[in-house]
Design an enzyme around this catalytic site. Structure first.
Site, mmCIF file in Angstrom:
data_model
loop_
_atom_site.group_PDB
_atom_site.id
_atom_site.type_symbol
_atom_site.label_atom_id
_atom_site.label_comp_id
_atom_site.label_asym_id
_atom_site.label_seq_id
_atom_site.Cartn_x
_atom_site.Cartn_y
_atom_site.Cartn_z
ATOM 1 N N ASP A 8 0.950 -1.391 0.124
ATOM 2 C CA ASP A 8 0.197 0.042 -0.037
ATOM 3 C C ASP A 8 0.757 1.470 0.272
ATOM 4 O O ASP A 8 2.705 1.286 0.431
ATOM 5 C CB ASP A 8 -1.120 -0.080 0.990
ATOM 6 C CG ASP A 8 -2.016 1.174 1.260
ATOM 7 O OD1 ASP A 8 -2.221 1.758 0.288
ATOM 8 O OD2 ASP A 8 -1.718 2.139 2.641
ATOM 9 N N LYS A 44 -9.419 5.699 5.582
ATOM 10 C CA LYS A 44 -7.556 5.357 5.882
ATOM 11 C C LYS A 44 -7.873 4.042 4.462
ATOM 12 O O LYS A 44 -8.730 2.689 4.159
ATOM 13 C CB LYS A 44 -6.633 4.754 6.538
ATOM 14 C CG LYS A 44 -6.509 5.761 6.794
ATOM 15 C CD LYS A 44 -5.373 4.745 8.281
ATOM 16 C CE LYS A 44 -5.192 6.746 9.056
ATOM 17 N NZ LYS A 44 -4.064 5.299 10.297
ATOM 18 N N SER A 113 -2.228 0.813 -4.071
ATOM 19 C CA SER A 113 -2.694 2.144 -3.425
ATOM 20 C C SER A 113 -4.297 2.673 -4.149
ATOM 21 O O SER A 113 -4.377 1.970 -5.118
ATOM 22 C CB SER A 113 -1.233 2.557 -3.714
ATOM 23 O OG SER A 113 -3.123 4.387 -3.105
ATOM 24 N N ALA A 114 -4.998 2.988 -3.218
ATOM 25 C CA ALA A 114 -6.126 3.513 -4.239
ATOM 26 C C ALA A 114 -6.106 5.246 -4.407
ATOM 27 O O ALA A 114 -6.964 5.595 -5.343
ATOM 28 C CB ALA A 114 -7.434 3.800 -2.487
ATOM 29 N N LYS A 144 -11.417 -0.312 -1.669
ATOM 30 C CA LYS A 144 -10.733 -1.683 -0.777
ATOM 31 C C LYS A 144 -12.416 -0.859 -0.238
ATOM 32 O O LYS A 144 -13.191 -0.235 0.056
ATOM 33 C CB LYS A 144 -9.336 -1.303 -0.443
ATOM 34 C CG LYS A 144 -7.876 -0.999 -1.030
ATOM 35 C CD LYS A 144 -7.226 -0.375 -0.132
ATOM 36 C CE LYS A 144 -5.890 -0.381 -1.123
ATOM 37 N NZ LYS A 144 -4.954 -0.107 -0.895
ATOM 38 N N GLU A 168 -0.445 -3.192 4.245
ATOM 39 C CA GLU A 168 -1.890 -1.849 4.847
ATOM 40 C C GLU A 168 -1.582 -1.380 6.016
ATOM 41 O O GLU A 168 -1.118 -2.764 6.890
ATOM 42 C CB GLU A 168 -2.592 -3.178 4.656
ATOM 43 C CG GLU A 168 -3.554 -2.980 3.318
ATOM 44 C CD GLU A 168 -3.476 -1.845 2.578
ATOM 45 O OE1 GLU A 168 -3.982 -0.808 4.203
ATOM 46 O OE2 GLU A 168 -4.089 -0.996 1.124
ATOM 47 N N ASP A 169 -1.911 -0.279 5.940
ATOM 48 C CA ASP A 169 -2.365 0.560 7.163
ATOM 49 C C ASP A 169 -3.789 0.854 7.573
ATOM 50 O O ASP A 169 -3.455 1.396 8.779
ATOM 51 C CB ASP A 169 -1.194 1.892 6.549
ATOM 52 C CG ASP A 169 -2.342 2.734 5.760
ATOM 53 O OD1 ASP A 169 -2.738 2.004 5.021
ATOM 54 O OD2 ASP A 169 -2.442 3.811 6.546
#
Ligand code: B16
Ligand code: MG
Length: 221
Positions: A8, A44, A113-114, A144, A168-169
């Site tokens: 991510d 997030k 990543s978004a 996501k 991922e965070d």
């Protein structure tokens, strides 16, 4: 053992999660509403349009599609103001070492990543060349917690989900990866993130070994 790692971006590679929070908070305040850091965990990893919708719902605010598009542009301008001068000093601890180690040992690397700003940010911090594939918000149609981002990442690397690990965070990102059949490492707090392998404060806390095209995580919870 894994043959590929899907990273991510925001909150894993660079500390931009805070910039997103500040920009969304500024936008919320300009609309006469607000949200907490706990609520922010729900934003997030979520795409720009979907994040705005969540904030409007929290504030019980109704906007037309045109107004929403305009608000997304404003938020992005504020986000870019905050992130525009980023350089390699904003790479999160342990990231560069891990990328070097993966690359030296031919473990595949992709971004999941978004963010639609992912390429700009990776170039700004000098990490762009590490990635064999970049799956970002310009390439996905489902945000996501849908697994599409990571499924496309694995596909681009020519690997199965079971051969990759996702770092991922976000709650939504971990959910996305798990539902796509990926193992997960969380960056943050284990009380917040339900990662399948381990959650660490940052990548310096992760024990791993890279050899002959494979990554092995040495310490698990
Ligand atoms: P942008 P990630 C996500 O990136 C962020 O976590 C999220 O806060 C942001 O809304 C989303 O990207 C879209 O970003 O507005 O730059 O297109 O964590 O999936 O790397
Ligand atoms: Mg993130």
């Amino acid at each position: 053992m894994y043959k590929g790692v899907l990273f991510d971006l925001d909150g894993v590679i660079v500390d931009t999660a805070g910039y997103h929070f500040q920009a969304w908070k500024r936008l919320a305040n300009s609309l006469g509403t607000d949200f907490t850091t706990i609520q922010n965990e729900q934003l997030k990893g979520v795409g720009r349009v979907e994040s705005l919708q969540i904030i409007l719902d929290w504030g019980e605010i109704i906007k037309t599609k045109e107004e929403q598009a305009e608000l997304c542009i404003i938020k992005n301008e504020w986000y870019l103001e905050l992130s525009t001068n980023m350089d390699e000093s904003e790479i999160l601890p342990g990231v560069k070492d891990m990328l070097d180690s993966l690359k030296e040992n031919q473990v595949h690397i992709a971004l999941g990543s978004a963010s639609k700003n992912a390429v700009t940010i990776l170039k700004a911090v000098g990490l762009f060349d590490y990635f064999e594939s970049i799956i970002d918000g310009t390439k996905t149609t489902r945000s996501k917690p849908d697994p599409q981002t990571f499924e496309l990442g694995a596909e681009a690397l020519g690997l199965k989900p079971s051969e990759c690990i996702v770092i991922e965070d976000s709650i939504k990102g971990i959910e996305a990866a798990k539902s796509g059949g990926f193992d997960t490492i969380g960056i943050g707090q284990s009380e917040t993130l339900d990662a399948s392998i381990i959650t660490v404060k940052d990548l310096t806390e992760l024990s791993y070994n890279c050899e002959d095209g494979t990554l092995t995580i040495l310490k698990r919870t």
